[in-house]
Enzyme design. Sequence first.
Site, PDB file in Angstrom:
ATOM      1  N   LYS A  12       0.841  -1.177  -0.013  1.00 20.76           N
ATOM      2  CA  LYS A  12       0.070  -0.067  -0.245  1.00 20.76           C
ATOM      3  C   LYS A  12       0.963   1.254   0.120  1.00 20.76           C
ATOM      4  O   LYS A  12       1.834   1.147   0.682  1.00 20.76           O
ATOM      5  CB  LYS A  12      -0.956  -0.036   1.127  1.00 20.76           C
ATOM      6  CG  LYS A  12      -1.586   1.298   1.257  1.00 20.76           C
ATOM      7  CD  LYS A  12      -2.518   1.214   2.563  1.00 20.76           C
ATOM      8  CE  LYS A  12      -3.386   2.503   2.800  1.00 20.76           C
ATOM      9  NZ  LYS A  12      -4.201   2.519   3.945  1.00 20.76           N
ATOM     10  N   ASN A 194       6.033   6.122  -1.321  1.00 18.91           N
ATOM     11  CA  ASN A 194       7.281   5.799  -1.718  1.00 18.91           C
ATOM     12  C   ASN A 194       8.116   5.037  -0.671  1.00 18.91           C
ATOM     13  O   ASN A 194       9.346   5.112  -0.684  1.00 18.91           O
ATOM     14  CB  ASN A 194       8.088   6.709  -2.666  1.00 18.91           C
ATOM     15  CG  ASN A 194       7.342   7.178  -3.890  1.00 18.91           C
ATOM     16  OD1 ASN A 194       6.573   6.451  -4.300  1.00 18.91           O
ATOM     17  ND2 ASN A 194       7.354   8.428  -4.038  1.00 18.91           N
ATOM     18  N   ARG A 195       7.732   4.623   0.537  1.00 19.09           N
ATOM     19  CA  ARG A 195       8.360   4.083   1.692  1.00 19.09           C
ATOM     20  C   ARG A 195       9.394   5.259   2.258  1.00 19.09           C
ATOM     21  O   ARG A 195      10.248   4.908   3.243  1.00 19.09           O
ATOM     22  CB  ARG A 195       8.857   3.010   1.299  1.00 19.09           C
ATOM     23  CG  ARG A 195       8.029   1.853   0.766  1.00 19.09           C
ATOM     24  CD  ARG A 195       6.945   1.291   1.825  1.00 19.09           C
ATOM     25  NE  ARG A 195       6.197   0.219   1.762  1.00 19.09           N
ATOM     26  CZ  ARG A 195       5.010   0.177   1.199  1.00 19.09           C
ATOM     27  NH1 ARG A 195       4.549   1.542   0.973  1.00 19.09           N
ATOM     28  NH2 ARG A 195       4.341  -0.968   0.938  1.00 19.09           N
ATOM     29  N   LEU A 196       9.106   6.534   1.843  1.00 18.06           N
ATOM     30  CA  LEU A 196       9.943   7.573   2.762  1.00 18.06           C
ATOM     31  C   LEU A 196       9.061   8.086   3.779  1.00 18.06           C
ATOM     32  O   LEU A 196       8.855   9.346   3.909  1.00 18.06           O
ATOM     33  CB  LEU A 196      10.275   8.376   1.632  1.00 18.06           C
ATOM     34  CG  LEU A 196      11.242   8.241   0.410  1.00 18.06           C
ATOM     35  CD1 LEU A 196      11.435   9.416  -0.447  1.00 18.06           C
ATOM     36  CD2 LEU A 196      12.430   7.591   1.118  1.00 18.06           C
TER      37      LEU A 196
END
Length: 217
Positions: A12, A194-196
């Site tokens: 997600k 973006n997983r940041l």
Amino acid sequence: MALTQNLADIRKNYAMQALTEKAVSPNPVEQFRSWLQEAIQAEASEPTAMVLATVGSGGKPSARVVLLKDVSDSGFMFFTNYEGRKGRELAQHPFAALTFFWPALERQVRVEGSVVKVAPEISDNYFHSRPRGSQIGAWASPQSAEIENRQVLEEEDRRLTEKFSDTAVIPRPDNWGGFLLQPERLEFWQGRPNRLHDRLLYERQQDMNWEIKRLAP
């Protein structure tokens, strides 16, 4: 049963909110209360549920979900059987970690610190606030001990229900009560694209004040 989807394909992209140093309280417990209140208002499932991780013999960890019953500047409070696995492990190694996860808000909080038993009167007050059935259940269950079958548990529950039938106030078992985790580190995690992700860590200093640091995701 075979899984219907490749687990590596489940993902997600988090994008609801941000977490900045300017936006948070200098007091991590106050910041936690704010997030918990938002989780309650968002009708998150089981907002007070938390994973409690303890350390057993040989330094091996164990974890389970318990419910938060109070939070203050002193710490995070929960109740259990002192003779169950987590109670024994906390007696041997009085340090633990908590994890709260609120997917509806894309948030996680991690708490680490030392653990102490709460005063008996605090355990008494909470025990007597519980439903009568739960009070009897605390007597009936030899938590974490092996039992032959469920019938053993149900028969003990019936026996104690009859025993306490004429008792207006059921006494609290001596082996049941509260623990308080006194926080030394709290990390607030907000999912980002973006997983940041945003991660802000509070660490208690020797002067008892809190220092805030940003961690890489």
